[in-house]
Design an enzyme around this catalytic site. Structure first.
Site, PDB file in Angstrom:
ATOM      1  N   LYS A   1     -10.563  -0.041  10.558  1.00 60.63           N
ATOM      2  CA  LYS A   1     -10.733  -1.254   9.745  1.00 60.63           C
ATOM      3  C   LYS A   1     -11.122  -2.456  10.603  1.00 60.63           C
ATOM      4  O   LYS A   1     -11.192  -3.581  10.128  1.00 60.63           O
ATOM      5  CB  LYS A   1      -9.446  -1.560   8.980  1.00 60.63           C
ATOM      6  CG  LYS A   1      -9.105  -0.529   7.900  1.00 60.63           C
ATOM      7  CD  LYS A   1      -7.930  -0.988   7.084  1.00 60.63           C
ATOM      8  CE  LYS A   1      -7.278   0.117   6.290  1.00 60.63           C
ATOM      9  NZ  LYS A   1      -8.052   0.596   5.165  1.00 60.63           N
TER      10      LYS A   1
ATOM     11  N   CYS B   1      -4.798   2.472  -3.695  1.00 59.36           N
ATOM     12  CA  CYS B   1      -3.560   3.028  -3.123  1.00 59.36           C
ATOM     13  C   CYS B   1      -2.418   2.010  -3.242  1.00 59.36           C
ATOM     14  O   CYS B   1      -1.608   1.853  -2.308  1.00 59.36           O
ATOM     15  CB  CYS B   1      -3.743   3.459  -1.666  1.00 59.36           C
ATOM     16  SG  CYS B   1      -5.016   4.689  -1.460  1.00 59.36           S
TER      17      CYS B   1
ATOM     18  N   HIS C   1       0.872  -1.173   0.000  1.00 59.73           N
ATOM     19  CA  HIS C   1       0.000   0.000   0.000  1.00 59.73           C
ATOM     20  C   HIS C   1       0.912   1.227   0.000  1.00 59.73           C
ATOM     21  O   HIS C   1       2.016   1.180   0.546  1.00 59.73           O
ATOM     22  CB  HIS C   1      -0.852  -0.033   1.281  1.00 59.73           C
ATOM     23  CG  HIS C   1      -1.892   1.038   1.360  1.00 59.73           C
ATOM     24  ND1 HIS C   1      -1.601   2.320   1.771  1.00 59.73           N
ATOM     25  CD2 HIS C   1      -3.215   1.024   1.082  1.00 59.73           C
ATOM     26  CE1 HIS C   1      -2.709   3.037   1.747  1.00 59.73           C
ATOM     27  NE2 HIS C   1      -3.707   2.282   1.332  1.00 59.73           N
TER      28      HIS C   1
ATOM     29  N   ASP D   1       3.157  -3.932   8.178  1.00 59.02           N
ATOM     30  CA  ASP D   1       1.936  -3.152   8.015  1.00 59.02           C
ATOM     31  C   ASP D   1       0.778  -4.129   8.219  1.00 59.02           C
ATOM     32  O   ASP D   1       0.467  -4.928   7.346  1.00 59.02           O
ATOM     33  CB  ASP D   1       1.928  -2.538   6.608  1.00 59.02           C
ATOM     34  CG  ASP D   1       0.582  -1.924   6.250  1.00 59.02           C
ATOM     35  OD1 ASP D   1      -0.355  -2.014   7.058  1.00 59.02           O
ATOM     36  OD2 ASP D   1       0.480  -1.361   5.139  1.00 59.02           O
TER      37      ASP D   1
ATOM     38  N   GLN E   1      -4.469  -4.727   7.268  1.00 62.38           N
ATOM     39  CA  GLN E   1      -5.466  -5.689   6.781  1.00 62.38           C
ATOM     40  C   GLN E   1      -5.393  -7.018   7.526  1.00 62.38           C
ATOM     41  O   GLN E   1      -6.147  -7.945   7.205  1.00 62.38           O
ATOM     42  CB  GLN E   1      -5.262  -5.947   5.273  1.00 62.38           C
ATOM     43  CG  GLN E   1      -5.432  -4.729   4.403  1.00 62.38           C
ATOM     44  CD  GLN E   1      -6.872  -4.225   4.330  1.00 62.38           C
ATOM     45  OE1 GLN E   1      -7.814  -4.918   4.698  1.00 62.38           O
ATOM     46  NE2 GLN E   1      -7.043  -3.005   3.858  1.00 62.38           N
TER      47      GLN E   1
HETATM   48  N1  C6P Z   1      -6.336   0.643   2.737  1.00 62.47           N
HETATM   49  C1  C6P Z   1      -8.164   0.195   1.215  1.00 62.47           C
HETATM   50  O1  C6P Z   1      -9.272   0.428   0.729  1.00 62.47           O
HETATM   51  P1  C6P Z   1      -5.063   4.189   6.923  1.00 62.47           P
HETATM   52  O2  C6P Z   1      -5.691   4.946   5.809  1.00 62.47           O
HETATM   53  O3  C6P Z   1      -3.851   4.888   7.461  1.00 62.47           O
HETATM   54  O4  C6P Z   1      -6.023   3.761   7.974  1.00 62.47           O
HETATM   55  O5  C6P Z   1      -4.558   2.789   6.294  1.00 62.47           O
HETATM   56  C2  C6P Z   1      -3.635   2.802   5.249  1.00 62.47           C
HETATM   57  C3  C6P Z   1      -3.375   1.407   4.789  1.00 62.47           C
HETATM   58  C4  C6P Z   1      -2.128   0.878   5.008  1.00 62.47           C
HETATM   59  N2  C6P Z   1      -1.846  -0.388   4.660  1.00 62.47           N
HETATM   60  C5  C6P Z   1      -2.770  -1.179   4.087  1.00 62.47           C
HETATM   61  C6  C6P Z   1      -2.404  -2.592   3.754  1.00 62.47           C
HETATM   62  C7  C6P Z   1      -4.039  -0.692   3.829  1.00 62.47           C
HETATM   63  O6  C6P Z   1      -4.942  -1.486   3.260  1.00 62.47           O
HETATM   64  C8  C6P Z   1      -4.346   0.642   4.157  1.00 62.47           C
HETATM   65  C9  C6P Z   1      -5.697   1.229   3.828  1.00 62.47           C
HETATM   66  C10 C6P Z   1      -7.672   1.059   2.340  1.00 62.47           C
HETATM   67  O7  C6P Z   1      -7.474  -0.736   0.828  1.00 62.47           O
HETATM   68  C11 C6P Z   1      -7.748   2.509   1.988  1.00 62.47           C
HETATM   69  S1  C6P Z   1      -6.702   2.935   0.637  1.00 62.47           S
END
Ligand code: C6P
Length: 402
Positions: free
Chosen positions: A222, A360, A119, A196, A199
């Site tokens: 999430k 992203c 991501h 990270d 997910q």
């Molecule tokens: N992915 C998706 O629709 P934030 O925005 O900081 O809470 O998370 C960022 C992020 C970082 N790593 C991974 C693996 C992610 O999936 C995400 C967020 C969302 O897939 C929004 S782009």
């Protein structure tokens, strides 16, 4: 199997009569009433700043906030409570490591290893810091089936590799990466390891002690928690050696006009008034997920994933991407002659929410030679009927466009 009707009863968004097929939990999840109540309970009964308000509701707020740190420690089997830092998101957690660790520890000729599957939150901060420090960025390559090709990992990791940062579960393919093998290879050269977990934490039992990584990042929103709260777990000795990420109130020990000294970890990294209500809401989210059971949630999602792959593979003109053996409940796809944005808008008219775009993760799209995919992702409030409705609506949309 989970009693999905009962679970939906816990989520006010499911209480109306309109059809609501929510298949975008990888983006953000719906919130149960207990989480909403925890957030509004703080605002309505004990709204006070923490660690500084010298009255009863201040103590109550501080206690509620600090109890969540202990809850996170227990939920993820973190060795020490002081390793748990509250941030606003996974993105902020990863930037915290990139800036506070990277600016102090990276030099010219050093290398940072990420993967082609990341991501942007686990790629762009490393690009920024690597460029600033004259370090290079290396990549574990992506295979066409949506897995990481780690067959040459030892060649990718050398004595110059100072940090390895990898997604635990892909937000595009759902692939659960072989993070323990990657961590072991990184440790062989003494590299710092970052995962990270945005997910992963919402969907599986995560054990930080067992993973033995140095840093782990995730987001509250999430995992049925509020937006505006994330977590960074860090190895205490590394956190203690790092400079602060942001300066301000509460992160200091002493301040003179010339210089300052720092508060202890984790407060050294929580400058200013934090997202108190959101942290308290995260605590309620963890309680809720634990009351349902992480293993039960995972089993339910696996059954939805298998059913979804089966049903969608029978839709004419639909291309599925990725087929990792170890995979979470995320299905990326495209439909012939239908732009993903049009598809998402047409499905919305049937009450179906999916994500469409590059998620992203533009390097993945480049690898696949496409600009976007549609994506359905599942959570504890979904059932097989949601998938039937999704397939029906896709077929209807495909007929219109073809
Ligand atoms: N992915 C998706 O629709 P934030 O925005 O900081 O809470 O998370 C960022 C992020 C970082 N790593 C991974 C693996 C992610 O999936 C995400 C967020 C969302 O897939 C929004 S782009």
């Amino acid at each position: 199997m989970l009693d999905v009707n009962k679970i939906r009863g816990d989520f006010p968004i499911y209480h109306s009569d309109r059809l609501f097929v929510y298949l975008d939990s990888a983006s953000t999840t719906q919130k149960p009433q207990v989480v909403i109540d925890a957030v509004s309970g703080y605002y309505s009964a004990y709204a006070a700043n923490i660690h500084r308000a010298l009255y009863e509701i201040g103590d109550r707020a501080t206690d509620a906030y600090e109890q969540v740190r202990i809850k996170v420690k227990q939920f993820l089997n973190v060795p020490e409570t002081h390793s748990v830092i509250f941030t606003k998101s996974t993105t902020e957690s990863l930037n915290l490591v990139a800036y506070a660790w990277g600016l102090k520890n990276l030099c010219q000729h050093d290398a940072v290893l990420v993967s082609e599957m990341e991501h942007h939150s686990n790629l762009v901060p490393w690009q920024l810091i690597a460029e600033k420090m004259g370090a290079s960025l290396k990549f574990i390559p992506l295979s066409d089936n949506g897995t990481l090709n780690i067959s040459h990992i030892d060649a990718l990791i050398s004595s110059n590799t100072k940090l390895v940062s990898i997604g635990h579960q892909s937000n595009v393919f759902g692939t659960v990466n072989p993070v323990k093998e990657i961590i072991a290879a990184a440790k062989n050269v003494g590299a710092v390891t970052v995962l990270d977990g945005a997910q992963a934490v919402p969907h599986m039992t995560v054990d930080i002690t067992d993973l033995d990584c140095d840093f782990y990042a995730f987001s509250g929103h999430k995992m049925v928690g509020p937006t505006g709260v994330g977590v960074l777990i860090g190895r205490t000795e590394l956190l203690e050696a790092m400079d602060p990420f942001m300066g301000g109130g509460e992160m200091i020990n002493t301040v003179t006009m010339e210089k300052s000294t720092w508060n202890d970890v984790p407060w050294k990294f929580e400058a200013g008034t934090p997202n108190i209500a959101q942290v308290i809401g995260l605590g309620a989210a963890i309680d809720y997920l634990q009351s349902v059971g992480m293993n039960a949630i995972h089993d339910q999602e696996q059954s939805l994933l298998n059913y979804g792959l089966d049903v969608l593979s029978q839709v004419k003109g639909l291309t599925l991407y990725g087929n990792a053996d170890d995979r979470g409940a995320v299905i990326p796809f495209n439909v012939d002659n239908v732009h993903t944005h049009d598809l998402a808008k047409f499905l919305d008219t049937d009450g179906i929410c999916i994500r469409a775009g590059h998620h992203c993760a533009q390097p993945i799209m480049d690898h696949l030679g496409i600009s976007a995919t549609a994506r359905a992702s599942f959570y504890l409030y979904n059932d097989k009927n949601d998938i039937d409705l999704l397939a029906e609506s896709i077929e209807k949309t495909a007929r219109i466009f073809n």
